[in-house]
Design an enzyme around this catalytic site. Structure first.
Site, mmCIF file in Angstrom:
data_model
loop_
_atom_site.group_PDB
_atom_site.id
_atom_site.type_symbol
_atom_site.label_atom_id
_atom_site.label_comp_id
_atom_site.label_asym_id
_atom_site.label_seq_id
_atom_site.Cartn_x
_atom_site.Cartn_y
_atom_site.Cartn_z
ATOM 1 N N TYR A 79 0.850 -1.188 0.000
ATOM 2 C CA TYR A 79 0.000 0.000 0.000
ATOM 3 C C TYR A 79 0.886 1.239 0.000
ATOM 4 O O TYR A 79 2.001 1.217 0.529
ATOM 5 C CB TYR A 79 -0.932 -0.027 1.216
ATOM 6 C CG TYR A 79 -1.859 1.160 1.316
ATOM 7 C CD1 TYR A 79 -2.672 1.525 0.250
ATOM 8 C CD2 TYR A 79 -1.923 1.922 2.477
ATOM 9 C CE1 TYR A 79 -3.522 2.615 0.338
ATOM 10 C CE2 TYR A 79 -2.779 2.998 2.581
ATOM 11 C CZ TYR A 79 -3.565 3.351 1.501
ATOM 12 O OH TYR A 79 -4.401 4.427 1.588
ATOM 13 N N TYR B 210 -3.250 5.759 9.461
ATOM 14 C CA TYR B 210 -2.841 4.391 9.120
ATOM 15 C C TYR B 210 -1.631 4.078 9.980
ATOM 16 O O TYR B 210 -0.496 4.178 9.548
ATOM 17 C CB TYR B 210 -2.512 4.307 7.632
ATOM 18 C CG TYR B 210 -2.294 2.902 7.100
ATOM 19 C CD1 TYR B 210 -3.352 2.002 7.008
ATOM 20 C CD2 TYR B 210 -1.039 2.482 6.661
ATOM 21 C CE1 TYR B 210 -3.159 0.737 6.500
ATOM 22 C CE2 TYR B 210 -0.839 1.211 6.153
ATOM 23 C CZ TYR B 210 -1.903 0.339 6.080
ATOM 24 O OH TYR B 210 -1.720 -0.928 5.579
#
Length: 351
Positions: free
Chosen positions: A228, A238
């Site tokens: 990612y 995140y």
């Protein structure tokens, strides 16, 4: 499993998002908000699956693939399994032990039949489902509290070494390894608030697990993993060490490409997929906003389909990618190329 799985779908934009268009296409939801509602979609192939196949074929007939990290039908792991099956590969999957019974029951009762359908109309066949917890390499690594946990009761041979041995005993070998695993127990915490235990757990589950799987399944052909963009860009929220884990995964991909390439002519690549509204991704708490951001700012203003990631994986493990190794392949509608958010409030103020 974060970011690592299904098509996310806000609305269907058939015929609107064409790569030849050089003008801004506004989302129908922006123009007609009262007519839009969010729909949860499974990892089903989209319009591209219904088109006739042209050009060079991807032929994986006679190949056997093991996809680690399939727990339902709404993840990228499932979509990759479908793409490999459509190309002719035999499919084996590794499923996290605590959800193994639910997955096998749903599969047996036909709950996944709609999303198992392949381009030729047949249903994807999964030759066998194996229990797997890739955080543990051998039985000796499993702590006592996990061994006695009721969620693991009734399952055996689920460490990486045991799973690899079980596959070898049942089928002899595999040709393709897909790593669709990630987990960060403290993903919602900022990095500054992440504990050492949470950080190391994210690294163990999300990056070292790829090294372990590759080591225990050798010799194989062309493993591929899922990463990612948080590995190289800051994605606030995140957390829990997940961005570090993805960066480690990409670094390991390059090193493993050299080592496995020299050792057995094996190619190792990873796919950086766009944000996805999967069950696992919802753990970070704001996945829908990330999807909205991607839709608004990516060069290709269209929904990202699961089969687009699956097709990229099928290409990478096929002979058509015979000179591609050690690469991070972006399948995110081009969002990774952007250095400025075009929906920024500051830009709106200037206009």
């Amino acid at each position: 499993m974060f970011m690592s799985r299904t098509a996310f779908s806000r609305i269907h934009l058939k015929g609107l998002a064409n790569s030849s268009n050089l003008f801004l296409i506004r989302s129908p939801c922006e123009r007609y908000p009262s007519k839009c509602s969010r729909v949860v979609t499974r990892a089903m192939s989209g319009e591209s699956e219904r088109r006739a196949a042209y050009g060079l074929p991807i032929d994986l007939k006679g190949k056997r693939a093991f996809i680690a990290g399939v727990a339902d039908d709404n993840g990228y792991g499932w979509a990759i399994a479908k793409a490999l099956a459509a190309a002719g590969a035999e499919i084996l999957v590794g499923t996290w032990v605590p959800v193994l019974n639910i997955f096998e029951t749903s599969l047996r009762r036909g709950k996944f039949d709609e999303s198992r359908r392949l381009p030729n109309g047949s249903l994807m066949h999964i030759a066998k489902v194996y229990p797997l917890d890739a955080v543990y390499d051998t039985p000796e690594d499993v702590p006592e509290d996990v061994k006695t946990n009721k969620r693991y009761a009734g399952s055996s041979n689920w460490t990486v070494k045991e799973a690899a041995e079980s596959v070898n005993n049942d089928f002899g070998s595999i040709d393709i390894l897909v790593h669709s695993l990630a987990n960060g127990p403290e993903v919602t915490k900022p990095l500054l608030e992440t504990s050492r235990r949470g950080y190391l757990a994210a690294i163990s589950a999300s990056s070292y697990s790829f090294v372990s799987l590759l080591r225990h399944f050798l010799p194989i052909m062309n493993p591929v993993s899922l990463t990612y963009i948080a590995s190289e860009r800051t994605i606030p929220g995140y957390g829990g060490g997940m961005s570090s884990a993805k960066a480690a995964l990409e670094s390991d991909t390059r090193v493993l490409a050299f080592e496995a390439g020299r050792k057995g002519q094996i190619r190792v690549n990873t796919i950086s997929a766009g944000p996805l509204g999967s069950r696992a991704a919802k753990a970070i708490g704001f996945i829908e906003k990330m999807i909205d951001y991607s839709y608004a700012n990516a060069p290709l203003q269209k929904e990202l389909l699961a089969d687009e990631v699956g097709n990229a994986a099928a290409f990478l493990v096929s002979p058509l990618a015979s000179a591609v190794t050690g690469s991070v392949v972006y399948v995110d509608n081009g969002l990774n190329t952007m250095g400025l958010a075009i929906d920024s409030r500051s830009l709106a103020t200037q206009n």
